[in-house]
Write a protein that holds these residues in place. Structure first.
Motif, short mmCIF file in Angstrom:
data_model
loop_
_atom_site.label_atom_id
_atom_site.label_comp_id
_atom_site.label_asym_id
_atom_site.label_seq_id
_atom_site.Cartn_x
_atom_site.Cartn_y
_atom_site.Cartn_z
N UNK A 1 0.85 -1.18 0.00
CA UNK A 1 0.00 0.00 0.00
C UNK A 1 0.89 1.24 0.00
N UNK A 2 0.52 2.24 -0.79
CA UNK A 2 1.27 3.49 -0.76
C UNK A 2 0.43 4.52 -0.01
N UNK A 3 1.07 5.12 1.00
CA UNK A 3 0.38 6.00 1.94
C UNK A 3 1.04 7.36 1.97
N UNK A 4 0.21 8.39 2.03
CA UNK A 4 0.66 9.77 2.17
C UNK A 4 0.04 10.33 3.44
N UNK A 5 0.87 10.92 4.31
CA UNK A 5 0.39 11.58 5.51
C UNK A 5 0.57 13.08 5.32
N UNK A 6 -0.53 13.81 5.33
CA UNK A 6 -0.50 15.26 5.15
C UNK A 6 -0.51 15.96 6.51
N UNK A 7 0.38 16.94 6.67
CA UNK A 7 0.45 17.67 7.93
C UNK A 7 0.90 16.78 9.07
N UNK A 8 1.94 15.98 8.82
CA UNK A 8 2.36 14.97 9.79
C UNK A 8 2.86 15.57 11.10
N UNK A 9 3.46 16.78 11.04
CA UNK A 9 4.02 17.36 12.26
C UNK A 9 5.02 16.43 12.90
N UNK A 10 5.46 16.73 14.11
CA UNK A 10 6.47 15.89 14.75
C UNK A 10 5.91 14.59 15.33
N UNK A 11 4.56 14.45 15.43
CA UNK A 11 4.00 13.28 16.10
C UNK A 11 3.08 12.43 15.24
N UNK A 12 2.61 12.93 14.09
CA UNK A 12 1.62 12.20 13.31
C UNK A 12 2.17 11.41 12.14
N UNK A 13 3.48 11.29 12.05
CA UNK A 13 4.09 10.60 10.91
C UNK A 13 3.97 9.09 11.06
N UNK A 14 4.11 8.42 9.91
CA UNK A 14 4.06 6.96 9.87
C UNK A 14 5.30 6.45 9.14
#
Length: 173
Positions: free
Chosen positions: A1-14
């Motif tokens: 699966x290809x995933x994009x995280x928008x607005x990940x900030x310092x804590x919301x990244x994967x």
């Protein structure tokens, strides 16, 4: 699966995703510094750079409330265009219905109400809330570009353990 995280900030990244934020995050793997509101949502990366390929999953948690209501239709349309058919968008944001109910029921005080409505108001312009949503309005914004809303969670816990957020899962037909 290809995933994009928008607005990940310092804590919301994967770790398995391409993580995008307007503020540089030097310790995050697969990080792209880009203001997706101004510059658009990036295409999927390949060895040759950005291509016109869609994403299977785009996650925008704790980010849409930081976008002007005037920009929301354009941003959601751009996200819709970047998803593969059958792709999924997950949005988590404050639920104004829940927040106001908590205030009226005296479960939060006026200062907490202000923080939840307007953001942390620290030195970063990216910490300020510009838009608020109730489930009915967010659903309408998502359906306008063509998303099918498949799941609504009206009360989702935040990092403090409070259930002031909602999560929508939408699909591109």
């Amino acid at each position: 699966m290809n995933t994009l995280v928008l607005g990940c900030g310092p804590h919301g990244w994967r770790p398995e995703a391409v993580n995008v934020d307007a503020v540089r995050q030097p310790d995050i793997p697969n990080f792209v510094e880009q203001d997706f509101v101004k510059d658009g949502v990036p295409f999927r990366a390949t060895q040759g750079g950005w291509e016109h390929q869609g994403w299977n999953l785009i996650v925008a948690e704790d980010v849409i409330e930081h976008i002007s209501v005037l920009d929301i239709p354009r941003v959601l349309s751009n996200i819709f265009d970047r998803l593969e058919p059958g792709g999924t968008l997950v949005i988590k944001c404050p639920n104004l219905d829940t927040i106001v109910n908590e205030y009226v029921s005296h479960r939060i005080d006026a200062w907490e109400l202000v923080r939840l409505l307007y953001g942390h108001q620290n030195s970063s312009v990216h910490s300020i809330h510009k838009t608020g949503f109730v489930p009915l309005i967010l659903r309408a914004f998502l359906e306008t570009p063509g998303f099918e809303v498949v799941k609504i969670e009206p009360r989702v816990k935040d990092e403090t353990g409070r259930s002031n957020n909602m999560r929508f899962t939408a699909r591109k037909p």
